[in-house]
Design a protein around this motif. Structure first.
Motif, PDB file in Angstrom:
ATOM      1  N   VAL A 101      68.439 -10.287  31.930  1.00  0.00           N
ATOM      2  CA  VAL A 101      67.681  -9.345  31.356  1.00  0.00           C
ATOM      3  C   VAL A 101      66.837  -8.058  32.690  1.00  0.00           C
ATOM      4  O   VAL A 101      67.087  -8.688  33.706  1.00  0.00           O
ATOM      5  N   SER A 102      66.361  -7.284  31.674  1.00  0.00           N
ATOM      6  CA  SER A 102      66.232  -5.919  32.863  1.00  0.00           C
ATOM      7  C   SER A 102      64.637  -6.776  32.490  1.00  0.00           C
ATOM      8  O   SER A 102      64.531  -7.379  32.103  1.00  0.00           O
ATOM      9  N   VAL A 103      64.238  -6.409  33.885  1.00  0.00           N
ATOM     10  CA  VAL A 103      62.556  -7.774  34.618  1.00  0.00           C
ATOM     11  C   VAL A 103      61.597  -7.268  33.822  1.00  0.00           C
ATOM     12  O   VAL A 103      60.419  -7.450  34.203  1.00  0.00           O
ATOM     13  N   ASP A 104      62.023  -5.643  33.648  1.00  0.00           N
ATOM     14  CA  ASP A 104      60.802  -4.847  32.443  1.00  0.00           C
ATOM     15  C   ASP A 104      60.841  -5.460  31.132  1.00  0.00           C
ATOM     16  O   ASP A 104      59.623  -5.037  30.147  1.00  0.00           O
ATOM     17  N   ALA A 105      61.867  -6.422  30.871  1.00  0.00           N
ATOM     18  CA  ALA A 105      61.643  -6.980  29.600  1.00  0.00           C
ATOM     19  C   ALA A 105      60.872  -7.705  28.835  1.00  0.00           C
ATOM     20  O   ALA A 105      60.529  -8.369  29.607  1.00  0.00           O
TER      21      ALA A 105
END
Length: 158
Positions: A101-105
């Motif tokens: 997943v995206s690091v900022d999820a």
């Protein structure tokens, strides 16, 4: 935004993506090499176990199993570190369920796991070039940033 700026931005994005692809390809090649080494170690373990089995004494294989298994554990850690490098390059993180997943999820879209909140660390801003526009109060001439007198009319500037 003009056409040339759009083209320049597009070219920059393409260059960044190409560099990211090259870096991840190199790391994936390293990972494949480490996995082959693990397979070779497993082959040595299997051969030692078979020889010990044939000798009807499995304790004969213990030392070989221990050595190559310890080596495999170290190689698995190396693989995890390499995979983490790829995640950093791609700005991703791995959920416990195996989903990237995206690091900022904040939550995993696959299993719903909540990721621990990691406040963003503000990095030191790059030196910004701030152009201070000054003009002469008397004639309107644009002044140099450190000017004390107007070049056009000679008035003292503040």
């Amino acid at each position: 935004m003009n056409l040339f700026q759009k083209l320049k931005d597009g070219a920059n994005k393409a260059t960044d993506y190409a560099q990211q692809t090259i870096k991840t390809s190199k790391i994936n090649t390293e990972i494949a090499s480490v996995k082959r080494e693990i397979e070779r170690n497993n082959l040595h373990i299997g051969n030692a176990v078979y020889k010990a089995y044939k000798a009807n004494d499995l304790t004969l294989a213990e030392e070989v199993i221990r050595i190559f298994s310890d080596n495999n554990l170290a190689l698995e850690i190396e693989i995890a570190e390499l995979e983490h490098e790829i995640e950093v390059i791609k700005n991703e993180k791995m959920c416990e369920c195996g989903m990237k997943v995206s690091v900022d999820a904040r939550f995993c879209p696959s299993c719903g796991k909540r990721f621990p909140y990691e406040p963003e660390v503000e990095s030191a801003p790059e030196e910004a070039v701030v152009e201070v526009y000054r003009e002469c109060d008397n004639c309107g001439m644009e002044l140099e940033p450190d000017a004390k007198f107007c070049q056009k009319c000679g008035v003292i500037v503040k």
